[in-house]
Design an enzyme around this catalytic site. Structure first.
Site, PDB file in Angstrom:
ATOM      1  CG  HIS A  39      -6.101  -8.614   2.384  1.00 61.46           C
ATOM      2  ND1 HIS A  39      -7.160  -8.854   3.222  1.00 61.46           N
ATOM      3  CD2 HIS A  39      -5.885  -7.277   2.419  1.00 61.46           C
ATOM      4  CE1 HIS A  39      -7.577  -7.719   3.736  1.00 61.46           C
ATOM      5  NE2 HIS A  39      -6.831  -6.747   3.265  1.00 61.46           N
ATOM      6  CD  GLU A  66      -2.535  -5.197   2.214  1.00 66.21           C
ATOM      7  OE1 GLU A  66      -2.968  -4.046   2.333  1.00 66.21           O
ATOM      8  OE2 GLU A  66      -2.822  -6.102   3.033  1.00 66.21           O
ATOM      9  CG  ASP A  68      -2.709  -3.507   6.798  1.00 66.71           C
ATOM     10  OD1 ASP A  68      -3.181  -2.797   5.899  1.00 66.71           O
ATOM     11  OD2 ASP A  68      -3.013  -4.710   6.962  1.00 66.71           O
ATOM     12  CG  HIS A  81      -6.221  -3.935   9.014  1.00 69.37           C
ATOM     13  ND1 HIS A  81      -7.471  -3.676   9.533  1.00 69.37           N
ATOM     14  CD2 HIS A  81      -6.227  -3.399   7.763  1.00 69.37           C
ATOM     15  CE1 HIS A  81      -8.194  -3.023   8.647  1.00 69.37           C
ATOM     16  NE2 HIS A  81      -7.466  -2.844   7.564  1.00 69.37           N
ATOM     17  CD  GLU A 148      -3.783  -0.084   3.495  1.00 69.16           C
ATOM     18  OE1 GLU A 148      -4.079  -1.292   3.367  1.00 69.16           O
ATOM     19  OE2 GLU A 148      -4.573   0.778   3.906  1.00 69.16           O
TER      20      GLU A 148
HETATM   21  O1  G3P Z   1      -4.777  -4.036  -0.071  1.00 68.71           O
HETATM   22  C1  G3P Z   1      -6.092  -3.671  -0.041  1.00 68.71           C
HETATM   23  C2  G3P Z   1      -6.706  -3.707   1.314  1.00 68.71           C
HETATM   24  O2  G3P Z   1      -5.756  -4.084   2.248  1.00 68.71           O
HETATM   25  C3  G3P Z   1      -7.330  -2.449   1.728  1.00 68.71           C
HETATM   26  O3  G3P Z   1      -8.131  -2.596   2.828  1.00 68.71           O
HETATM   27  O4  G3P Z   1      -8.709  -2.405   5.163  1.00 68.71           O
HETATM   28  O5  G3P Z   1      -7.754  -4.530   4.328  1.00 68.71           O
HETATM   29  O6  G3P Z   1      -6.335  -2.529   4.589  1.00 68.71           O
HETATM   30  P1  G3P Z   1      -7.689  -3.044   4.293  1.00 68.71           P
HETATM   31 CA    CA Z   2      -4.246  -3.333   3.898  1.00 72.16          CA
END
Ligand code: G3P
Ligand code: CA
Length: 282
Positions: A39, A66, A68, A81, A148
């Protein structure tokens, strides 16, 4: 492979591994091959979404990283993020008095002057914000990418830009898809659907902090590959239904090893965690 289950195969898997009762489907068999998704990189041990966090995830053998996806003022996709940058950079010191500290109000050249590491630990001083292109070069051939699309409300057109960026990196899409090393997800239904229209070959997931209704799951199964729910709303019945509908589920954000084991044994397909080494260490 990031959770694109061909529909007939999925049905077969459920028949073999799931348990159907008069009350409906219950937990699938434990999945020993849970996909480990770092993450924001290995953000438990390095500053989130930086090159250092991604390098740590690769070293720890995470299956995916992962990220953002946001966009700079001059149109570059970057990995960050929060919608604004005060928490994880020195933006207020470097650019005092700016009316907004949104990522989208800064050019790439300005973003690259920020220190996105010191807030985490002084040993990461000077760690820069990186672009999505930087991320692709770093992960390519080494680990998977789960991108994401940012839910920050002021953006338009990130699905289009992300699709163009992925398409525009010579050879990357074909290679990543062949290796099952690419996925895209979003909390925003419209953004996820739009991205899917643009690049239907890329596995697409909807992020959800709530437990989806059955009607929502059925509608999603028409086009989505993953339903990535927050871990506390995820249970065996939900997972069984997601699987029955031919989709997969990567749950987030799970950092406690006991809870990781519990969710793995419930049948989740992937675990999104700040500490991938908890799942990859033998
Ligand atoms: O991948 C799941 C997670 O990233 C969603 O929440 O706020 O960390 O982007 P956030
Ligand atoms: Ca995320």
């Amino acid at each position: 492979m990031l959770n694109r289950i061909a529909r007939p195969v999925a049905a077969l898997l459920i028949t073999c591994a799931g348990v159907l009762t008069a009350a409906g489907p219950v937990a699938a068999e434990p999945n020993p091959d849970v996909t480990v998704i770092a993450h924001r990189g290995s953000s438990g041990i390095a500053p989130e979404n930086t090159r250092a966090a991604i390098a740590a995830a690769i070293k720890q053998r995470a299956d995916f990283v992962e990220i953002d996806v946001q966009r700079s003022k001059d149109g570059h996709l970057v990995n960050f993020h929060d919608c604004t940058m005060e928490r994880t950079t020195d933006v207020e010191q470097r650019f005092p008095g700016r009316p907004s500290y949104r990522v989208s109000d800064f050019t790439l050249a300005e973003l690259q002057q920020l220190d996105a590491g010191s807030w985490f630990d002084e040993s990461y001083a000077g760690e820069p914000i990186i672009t999505v292109a930087d991320v692709v070069s770093q992960v390519r051939g080494r680990t998977g990418l789960l991108a994401e699309i940012s839910p920050c409300e002021h953006y338009d057109g990130i699905p289009e830009d992300l699709a163009a960026e992925l398409r525009g990196t010579p050879g990357y899409l074909d290679e990543a898809l062949a290796d099952g090393q690419l996925g895209v997800q979003s909390f925003e239904l419209d953004d996820a659907q739009r991205f899917h229209e643009l690049l239907p070959e890329v596995p697409i997931g909807l992020l959800d902090a709530q437990r989806p209704t059955d009607a929502e799951l059925v509608a999603l199964s028409e086009w989505a590959d993953q339903v990535n729910t927050e871990s506390s709303v995820t249970d065996a019945a939900l997972l069984a239904r997601v699987h029955e509908l031919g989709m997969a589920s990567n749950v987030w954000t799970v950092n406690e090893p006991g809870r990781m084991r519990q969710l793995r044994d419930l049948g989740v397909d992937g675990i999104i965690t700040d500490f991938p080494q908890s799942l990859t260490q033998r």
